[in-house]
Design an enzyme around this catalytic site. Structure first.
Site, short mmCIF file in Angstrom:
data_model
loop_
_atom_site.label_atom_id
_atom_site.label_comp_id
_atom_site.label_asym_id
_atom_site.label_seq_id
_atom_site.Cartn_x
_atom_site.Cartn_y
_atom_site.Cartn_z
N SER A 39 0.80 -1.22 0.00
CA SER A 39 0.00 0.00 0.00
C SER A 39 0.83 1.28 0.00
CB SER A 39 -0.95 0.02 1.20
OG SER A 39 -0.23 0.20 2.41
N LYS A 93 0.99 4.75 6.72
CA LYS A 93 0.47 5.61 5.65
C LYS A 93 1.17 6.97 5.70
CE LYS A 93 -2.68 2.43 4.80
NZ LYS A 93 -2.58 1.54 3.61
#
Length: 213
Positions: A39, A93
């Site tokens: 991701s 993230k």
């Protein structure tokens, strides 16, 4: 039995103290995090182990979540590791919006507080430059999917908006919502080691000790 236990502790006191110090450091100062998914490609690869500075935003009592002192706040461009209650797992993230920011996305291009971010196209890779002058590479699918757009949102106090650098393949704030700052465990600063799962876990020596910021 008790005498034998006490003797064993005395004989191994140095080793026990070393273990306590090691785990205290991991609990409150610095830790490493194994990257299980793509991701955050291309910035962070599957098999990377990243160093996490746990003092970047707060210092906690070892082995607890009790705050001792606040040392900073997440900034746009920071890569953060957090225990997401919404996702039910630990995630990594990039922060793209902080409290008060108005953020909108169209075809993977961000506009923050009315100002578009700067982009240089390289096929499925984009060089993104945020308003704080940081530059990093993001990956997108040229066939835009459901994650390519979202309407304007305002980041509430005590929260940040995060996205994966692999924008088309990341369950981030577009899926789980804003991230409460108290869930953030630290700031990822560099790759410590990297092992290539697709090639028998051979080391990627070119990624060892590579900075992420």
């Amino acid at each position: 039995m008790l005498t034998r236990l006490l003797t064993s502790i005395k004989n191994n006191l140095g080793f026990i103290v070393m273990l306590l110090l090691l785990f205290s450091v991991r609990s409150s100062l610095a830790d490493w995090y194994h990257i299980p998914s793509g991701s955050m490609l291309p910035s962070v690869e599957i098999g990377d182990r990243v160093l996490v500075d746990k003092t970047a935003y707060r210092i906690e009592v070892p082995f607890t979540d009790t705050l001792l002192v606040k040392t900073g706040t997440p900034a746009r461009g920071d890569i953060v590791v957090f225990e997401s209650k919404a996702a039910g797992e630990r995630l990594i993230k990039r922060v793209v919006g902080v409290a008060g920011d108005n953020v909108v996305m169209q075809n993977h291009r961000l506009r923050i507080n009315g100002q578009p971010l700067s982009y240089d196209d390289e096929n499925s890779l984009l060089i993104e430059k945020n308003s704080d002058g940081q530059t990093y590479t993001i990956a997108i699918d040229t066939a835009y999917g459901p994650l390519a757009n979202f309407s304007a949102v305002t980041v509430p106090d005590g929260h940040v908006l995060v996205l994966g650098d692999n924008r088309s393949h990341s369950a981030d704030s577009r899926v789980h919502g804003f991230v409460p700052i108290h869930e953030i465990k630290g700031k990822a600063t560099r790759v410590v080691v990297s092992l290539d799962k697709q090639h028998h876990y051979l080391p990627r020596s070119d990624r060892f000790w590579q900075p992420l910021i």
